[in-house]
Design a protein around this motif. Structure first.
Motif, mmCIF file in Angstrom:
data_model
loop_
_atom_site.group_PDB
_atom_site.id
_atom_site.type_symbol
_atom_site.label_atom_id
_atom_site.label_comp_id
_atom_site.label_asym_id
_atom_site.label_seq_id
_atom_site.Cartn_x
_atom_site.Cartn_y
_atom_site.Cartn_z
ATOM 1 N N ALA A 72 -58.130 -32.658 -20.009
ATOM 2 C CA ALA A 72 -57.354 -32.008 -18.954
ATOM 3 C C ALA A 72 -57.895 -32.423 -17.600
ATOM 4 O O ALA A 72 -59.081 -32.749 -17.465
ATOM 5 C CB ALA A 72 -57.436 -30.480 -19.101
ATOM 6 N N PRO A 73 -57.050 -32.445 -16.577
ATOM 7 C CA PRO A 73 -57.536 -32.832 -15.249
ATOM 8 C C PRO A 73 -58.566 -31.846 -14.743
ATOM 9 O O PRO A 73 -58.512 -30.651 -15.021
ATOM 10 C CB PRO A 73 -56.266 -32.810 -14.397
ATOM 11 N N GLN A 74 -59.544 -32.390 -14.034
ATOM 12 C CA GLN A 74 -60.609 -31.555 -13.504
ATOM 13 C C GLN A 74 -60.064 -30.676 -12.375
ATOM 14 O O GLN A 74 -59.357 -31.126 -11.489
ATOM 15 C CB GLN A 74 -61.738 -32.435 -12.971
ATOM 16 N N GLN A 75 -60.391 -29.381 -12.445
ATOM 17 C CA GLN A 75 -59.947 -28.434 -11.424
ATOM 18 C C GLN A 75 -61.118 -28.073 -10.540
ATOM 19 O O GLN A 75 -62.157 -27.620 -11.020
ATOM 20 C CB GLN A 75 -59.374 -27.188 -12.084
ATOM 21 N N LEU A 76 -60.962 -28.294 -9.246
ATOM 22 C CA LEU A 76 -62.042 -27.980 -8.329
ATOM 23 C C LEU A 76 -62.150 -26.483 -8.148
ATOM 24 O O LEU A 76 -61.162 -25.789 -7.920
ATOM 25 C CB LEU A 76 -61.803 -28.651 -6.977
ATOM 26 N N GLN A 77 -63.331 -25.965 -8.248
ATOM 27 C CA GLN A 77 -63.581 -24.536 -8.066
ATOM 28 C C GLN A 77 -63.945 -24.293 -6.603
ATOM 29 O O GLN A 77 -65.024 -24.645 -6.159
ATOM 30 C CB GLN A 77 -64.723 -24.079 -8.993
ATOM 31 N N TYR A 87 -53.300 -23.186 1.632
ATOM 32 C CA TYR A 87 -52.198 -23.730 2.409
ATOM 33 C C TYR A 87 -51.893 -25.169 2.010
ATOM 34 O O TYR A 87 -50.754 -25.604 2.086
ATOM 35 C CB TYR A 87 -52.516 -23.642 3.909
ATOM 36 N N LEU A 88 -52.927 -25.917 1.615
ATOM 37 C CA LEU A 88 -52.754 -27.299 1.168
ATOM 38 C C LEU A 88 -53.241 -27.417 -0.266
ATOM 39 O O LEU A 88 -54.317 -26.925 -0.604
ATOM 40 C CB LEU A 88 -53.517 -28.269 2.067
ATOM 41 N N ILE A 89 -52.438 -28.037 -1.087
ATOM 42 C CA ILE A 89 -52.846 -28.336 -2.472
ATOM 43 C C ILE A 89 -52.773 -29.835 -2.661
ATOM 44 O O ILE A 89 -52.032 -30.532 -1.959
ATOM 45 C CB ILE A 89 -51.955 -27.605 -3.493
ATOM 46 N N TYR A 90 -53.574 -30.351 -3.624
ATOM 47 C CA TYR A 90 -53.573 -31.813 -3.818
ATOM 48 C C TYR A 90 -53.868 -32.136 -5.281
ATOM 49 O O TYR A 90 -54.388 -31.316 -6.047
ATOM 50 C CB TYR A 90 -54.586 -32.488 -2.909
ATOM 51 N N GLN A 91 -53.482 -33.332 -5.600
ATOM 52 C CA GLN A 91 -53.781 -33.922 -6.913
ATOM 53 C C GLN A 91 -54.308 -35.328 -6.698
ATOM 54 O O GLN A 91 -53.847 -36.043 -5.801
ATOM 55 C CB GLN A 91 -52.529 -33.972 -7.805
ATOM 56 N N ILE A 101 -57.849 -35.091 -10.891
ATOM 57 C CA ILE A 101 -58.431 -33.923 -10.238
ATOM 58 C C ILE A 101 -57.289 -33.184 -9.533
ATOM 59 O O ILE A 101 -56.362 -33.804 -9.004
ATOM 60 C CB ILE A 101 -59.509 -34.324 -9.216
ATOM 61 N N ARG A 102 -57.369 -31.874 -9.487
ATOM 62 C CA ARG A 102 -56.393 -31.071 -8.753
ATOM 63 C C ARG A 102 -57.101 -29.902 -8.074
ATOM 64 O O ARG A 102 -58.175 -29.482 -8.511
ATOM 65 C CB ARG A 102 -55.293 -30.572 -9.676
ATOM 66 N N GLN A 140 -52.564 -37.156 -3.466
ATOM 67 C CA GLN A 140 -51.318 -36.587 -2.958
ATOM 68 C C GLN A 140 -51.564 -35.136 -2.522
ATOM 69 O O GLN A 140 -51.904 -34.278 -3.335
ATOM 70 C CB GLN A 140 -50.225 -36.638 -4.023
ATOM 71 N N VAL A 141 -51.424 -34.904 -1.219
ATOM 72 C CA VAL A 141 -51.622 -33.571 -0.648
ATOM 73 C C VAL A 141 -50.251 -32.985 -0.318
ATOM 74 O O VAL A 141 -49.395 -33.667 0.263
ATOM 75 C CB VAL A 141 -52.493 -33.640 0.608
ATOM 76 N N ALA A 142 -50.053 -31.709 -0.691
ATOM 77 C CA ALA A 142 -48.750 -31.041 -0.499
ATOM 78 C C ALA A 142 -48.918 -29.824 0.403
ATOM 79 O O ALA A 142 -49.886 -29.073 0.293
ATOM 80 C CB ALA A 142 -48.157 -30.619 -1.841
ATOM 81 N N ASP A 143 -47.948 -29.652 1.275
ATOM 82 C CA ASP A 143 -47.894 -28.484 2.172
ATOM 83 C C ASP A 143 -46.545 -27.795 1.965
ATOM 84 O O ASP A 143 -45.487 -28.419 2.153
ATOM 85 C CB ASP A 143 -48.053 -28.929 3.627
ATOM 86 N N ALA A 144 -46.558 -26.512 1.579
ATOM 87 C CA ALA A 144 -45.318 -25.786 1.314
ATOM 88 C C ALA A 144 -44.562 -25.538 2.615
ATOM 89 O O ALA A 144 -45.142 -25.183 3.644
ATOM 90 C CB ALA A 144 -45.625 -24.458 0.618
ATOM 91 N N PHE A 145 -43.237 -25.697 2.568
ATOM 92 C CA PHE A 145 -42.422 -25.457 3.756
ATOM 93 C C PHE A 145 -42.465 -23.997 4.190
ATOM 94 O O PHE A 145 -42.251 -23.692 5.366
ATOM 95 C CB PHE A 145 -40.971 -25.869 3.494
#
Length: 447
Positions: A72-77, A87-91, A101-102, A140-145
């Motif tokens: 499984a992808p590594q999840q940063l704690q 506010y920002l999420i990334y993979q 990593i996510r 890839q960094v995502a910012d919700a509208f």
């Protein structure tokens, strides 16, 4: 004018503020979008060297990209695990698209985003993809509208909320400023309102603003011309009255002497008819001259006058000329006075016409009573048949006479009402008279 000006300025100011806030929100939304996009790009590009170093240290960089690994992808704690919203999420993805990593709030499934650098968006997120030099790692960094919408919404509240207090406060300030600015206009209006035939004093234009001074100067010039015209008309009326009375009186005297010299017969009868015609002409000329003086505005004055003395003089003249002075009765309350800024000549004409009408048109043999009460109207009461409201209204018209066989011109009440109007007074006619079943009563109210 003041109310319209205040409302117009308030509405215009409110509209401009709302327009400015609306345009500010549009600009703010665009600027926030640029700031968020810049933050998104900076975050992604700063993560690239950190993630590459971490993967090289872990030995994950260069792993098979065929997707055969089931790890499984590594999840940063991060601190987000405590329930705080990211506010920002990334993979972090490899060239095959597998998520290595996510962040804490990022989904386990890969973003539906192409693996190429730059911005990309869907209905929920704005993405930015950054990669290393050999394109082995894609961050890839995502910012919700919704984050951006929340920022715009809070900014709009911060801009609109003060308007709730500023608009009424500004309205009050506009009201104060406008009232202070138009105060000279109101003062000029009140000054002009006081100008009439009895007050022709010029307006002091030096105390007015420069914009209003031409108006005051023009009004002063107009009043000067009007005062000159009124003075000339009054002088002409006075001279005409004297010149017209003299020949009529002379002709009447000669006719009466002729009658005394003639014996009974047709000549004496014709001379009697001439005398009656000259008497009617004299009476009509007197009324026309009184009407002319009333039209000239003799009832207006600015000096207080004791009209009680005029009342006594007019009644005394009637008593001296009457065959039965006891028919005219004067009832005055002790201490009653009639003082005010009224013309003596105008009041004398008014009183003489009303008393004369009462004597001529009243029931023969019944007394004519004149009342003067303290603080009340002057009342003239005589005996007469009861009249209807329509008849009372009819006798007020010029050259109109009631149901009477007595002589008259029908001008007396017209003259009275004209002069009382100039004296800020009014005439009230009552039939039956107050406290009686019949009779006629005229009341003179002077304010």
């Amino acid at each position: 004018m003041t109310r319209r000006l205040i409302l117009s300025l308030t509405f215009a100011m409110t509209f401009l503020w709302l327009l400015a806030v609306g345009l500010g929100l549009v600009v703010m939304e665009e600027e926030l979008a640029e700031i968020f996009d810049g933050t998104l790009q900076d975050t992604a590009e700063r993560l690239v060297p950190l993630v590459v170093d971490d993967l090289e240290h872990r030995g994950m960089l260069g792993s098979p990209a065929n997707g055969t690994s089931s790890a499984a992808p590594q999840q940063l704690q991060t601190g987000s695990s405590s329930g705080d919203h990211e506010y920002l999420i990334y993979q972090v993805r490899d060239p095959s698209g597998r998520v290595l990593i996510r962040s804490h709030d990022a989904p386990e499934q890969a973003f539906a985003t192409p693996l190429k650098g730059g911005f990309w968006k869907d209905a929920t997120y704005q993405f930015y993809t950054a990669t290393n030099d050999d394109r082995q790692i894609f961050i890839q960094v995502a910012d919700a509208f919704e984050n951006r919408e929340e920022a715009v919404r809070e900014g709009a509240i911060a801009l609109f909320l003060p308007l709730i207090f500023l608009i009424p406060v500004s309205g009050m300030l506009i009201w104060l400023v406008v009232r202070r600015a138009v105060r000279p206009v109101g003062e000029l209006r009140r000054e002009i309102e006081t100008k009439d035939g009895g007050n022709m004093e010029p307006i002091n234009a030096s105390m007015l603003p420069r914009e209003l001074q031409p108006i005051a100067v023009s009004v002063n010039l107009l009043m000067t011309r009007l005062r000159t015209a009124l003075d000339a008309e009054r002088e002409f009326t006075s001279n005409s009255a004297h010149e017209l009375r003299t020949p009529i009186a002379g002709a009447l005297a000669q006719t009466q002497m002729l009658i005394a010299e003639l014996t009974e017969g047709s000549s004496r009868h014709r001379a009697g008819q001439i005398e009656a015609s000259l008497t009617r002409l004299s009476h009509l000329a007197e009324k026309l001259l009184q009407l002319s003086r009333a039209e000239a505005g003799i009832g207006i004055t600015d000096k207080p006058t004791d009209l009680t003395r005029i009342l006594d003089m007019v009644l005394t003249d009637f008593w001296r000329s009457m065959a039965d002075p006891a028919r005219l009765v004067f009832k005055r309350t002790p201490g009653a006075q009639l003082i005010g800024p009224f013309s003596e000549d105008a009041f004398a004409i008014v009183l003489r016409n009303l008393v004369e009408n009462a004597l001529v048109h009243g029931t023969p043999g019944e007394p004519v009573e004149v009342f003067l009460d303290d603080g009340g109207p002057v009342r003239i009461v005589n005996g007469a048949p009861r009249m209807t409201e329509a008849e009372l209204a009819s006798i007020r018209k010029r050259f109109s006479r009631g149901k009477t066989e007595a002589g008259g011109s029908g001008l007396g009440l017209s003259i009275v009402e004209r002069l009382l109007g100039q004296m800020n007074g009014r005439l009230v006619l009552l039939s039956p008279a107050s406290g009686r079943d019949g009779g006629f009563e005229a009341r003179i109210f002077l304010s």
